[in-house]
Design a protein around this motif. Structure first.
Motif, PDB file in Angstrom:
ATOM      1  N   GLY A   7      -5.042   6.670 -31.683  1.00 27.63           N
ATOM      2  CA  GLY A   7      -4.732   5.262 -31.855  1.00 27.63           C
ATOM      3  C   GLY A   7      -3.442   5.015 -32.604  1.00 27.63           C
ATOM      4  O   GLY A   7      -2.738   4.035 -32.349  1.00 27.63           O
ATOM      5  N   ASP A  18      -0.731   6.299 -32.249  1.00 28.49           N
ATOM      6  CA  ASP A  18       0.431   6.449 -31.379  1.00 28.49           C
ATOM      7  C   ASP A  18       0.352   5.565 -30.140  1.00 28.49           C
ATOM      8  O   ASP A  18       0.962   5.866 -29.109  1.00 28.49           O
ATOM      9  N   HIS A  19      -0.379   4.452 -30.221  1.00 26.84           N
ATOM     10  CA  HIS A  19      -0.425   3.536 -29.090  1.00 26.84           C
ATOM     11  C   HIS A  19       0.930   2.859 -28.898  1.00 26.84           C
ATOM     12  O   HIS A  19       1.578   2.450 -29.863  1.00 26.84           O
ATOM     13  N   ALA A  73       3.442   7.041 -27.140  1.00 29.48           N
ATOM     14  CA  ALA A  73       2.536   7.921 -26.400  1.00 29.48           C
ATOM     15  C   ALA A  73       3.268   9.130 -25.835  1.00 29.48           C
ATOM     16  O   ALA A  73       2.749  10.257 -25.865  1.00 29.48           O
ATOM     17  N   ILE A 132      -6.397   8.787 -23.097  1.00 28.55           N
ATOM     18  CA  ILE A 132      -6.282   7.813 -24.172  1.00 28.55           C
ATOM     19  C   ILE A 132      -7.615   7.846 -24.911  1.00 28.55           C
ATOM     20  O   ILE A 132      -8.655   7.575 -24.325  1.00 28.55           O
ATOM     21  N   GLN A 180      -2.434  -2.449 -26.598  1.00 27.70           N
ATOM     22  CA  GLN A 180      -1.373  -1.533 -26.175  1.00 27.70           C
ATOM     23  C   GLN A 180      -1.850  -0.515 -25.140  1.00 27.70           C
ATOM     24  O   GLN A 180      -1.067   0.315 -24.698  1.00 27.70           O
ATOM     25  N   TYR A 181      -3.114  -0.557 -24.751  1.00 25.22           N
ATOM     26  CA  TYR A 181      -3.611   0.549 -23.932  1.00 25.22           C
ATOM     27  C   TYR A 181      -3.026   0.567 -22.525  1.00 25.22           C
ATOM     28  O   TYR A 181      -2.933   1.628 -21.902  1.00 25.22           O
ATOM     29  N   CYS A 220       0.181   2.423 -22.965  1.00 26.87           N
ATOM     30  CA  CYS A 220      -0.161   3.847 -23.084  1.00 26.87           C
ATOM     31  C   CYS A 220      -0.431   4.445 -21.709  1.00 26.87           C
ATOM     32  O   CYS A 220       0.023   5.565 -21.399  1.00 26.87           O
ATOM     33  N   TRP A 221      -1.164   3.710 -20.895  1.00 20.61           N
ATOM     34  CA  TRP A 221      -1.511   4.204 -19.564  1.00 20.61           C
ATOM     35  C   TRP A 221      -0.253   4.375 -18.716  1.00 20.61           C
ATOM     36  O   TRP A 221      -0.125   5.353 -17.959  1.00 20.61           O
ATOM     37  N   GLU A 241     -12.041   1.211 -34.032  1.00 21.91           N
ATOM     38  CA  GLU A 241     -10.631   1.524 -34.265  1.00 21.91           C
ATOM     39  C   GLU A 241     -10.494   2.925 -34.800  1.00 21.91           C
ATOM     40  O   GLU A 241     -11.144   3.296 -35.782  1.00 21.91           O
TER      41      GLU A 241
END
Length: 271
Positions: A74, A76-77, A82, A103, A112-113, A116-117, A269
């Motif tokens: 988390g 490094d989101h 990433a 992830i 932010q995911y 990240c993806w 979290e």
């Protein structure tokens, strides 16, 4: 072996490494590889990627035969974060490529995911990770990834055990061609494995309760990643394909009081 949507194959059972430190991980993973494990699961937040990498390097086993999973933390989101985090994991592992990069948690509050993806998609396109996926994502989280990038994860690694069989999420995975992996596959261990129903089913097949539950996992289509530092239990956990549970036995193992051990993906979290 299990076929992933991207064409890669995944061993049907693996070894989890949380909460081992580097020295413990090196010893335990070395023993597991010798016992026949070919799927090793770690994460940046576990703090043992270096030890896992040392065990792989010293194993004498061809790199292509070992399937290595690690995860984005988390802390490094973000897109650039990433990419940099992955390079840190790859460096600690001492590997040219990672087989599966996940992830670790969606952390929806950070929102932010998806970025990240997008970073993981780039890593996959550059062939530094052979497969990409997520961990602890819900249906809604995955639907958002698909709608905004057009790319589905190959794997969703989730908490799954007889007290949390994840029926709805597994059904969604099935419709999308996503492979379910299960962390904490034996639940809270002692309580479940002493349950008279589980003990009785195991006895009928002349296996241990842990073997019965891990076979329950694989027959439901999940890839369990139990953690054990005990060589005997490691071998037992691998030896689960010489028997088959009936539909009734699968149902009875699933008949536990619902209970989540880990965090709720909607608000947990992890940094």
């Amino acid at each position: 072996m299990c076929r992933l949507r991207d064409g890669m194959t995944l061993p049907a059972i693996g070894l989890g490494t949380y909460p081992l430190d580097d020295d413990e991980a090196e010893r335990v993973v070395a023993g597991a590889l010798e016992a026949g494990y070919r799927l090793i699961d770690t994460a940046m937040t576990y703090g043992n990627e270096t030890g896992v990498g040392r065990a792989i390097a010293h194993s004498g086993i061809a790199r292509e035969e070992i399937f290595v999973t690690t995860k984005l933390p988390g802390r490094d989101h973000g897109y650039e974060q990433a990419l940099a985090s992955f390079e840190g994991s790859r460096r600690r592992l001492g590997l040219d490529f990672v087989d599966l990069y996940l992830i670790h948690w969606p952390l929806p509050r950070l929102n932010q995911y998806v970025k990240c993806w997008q970073a993981l998609i780039r890593l996959h396109e550059e062939s530094v990770t052979r497969s990409i996926g997520v961990s602890n994502f819900t249906v809604e989280h995955i639907q958002r990834l698909e709608s905004q990038t057009g790319v589905l994860p190959s794997v969703n690694q989730i908490e799954m055990h007889p007290a949390l069989p994840q029926r709805e999420l597994r059904a969604f995975h099935e419709t999308k061609g996503i492979r379910t992996q299960s962390w904490r596959p034996l639940g809270q261990g002692g309580t479940l494995l002493a349950d008279p129903e589980v003990v009785g089913i195991a006895a009928r097949h002349d296996v241990t309760p842990a073997q019965a539950v891990l076979r329950w996992q694989t027959q439901l289509g999940s890839v369990p990643i139990p953690k054990s530092a005990d060589p005997r239990r490691q071998r037992e956990n691998l030896d689960i394909f010489g028997f088959e549970l009936t539909d009734d036995e699968l149902s009875r193992i699933s008949a536990r009081s619902p209970h989540r051990i880990g965090g709720d993906p909607d608000d947990h979290e992890e940094f």
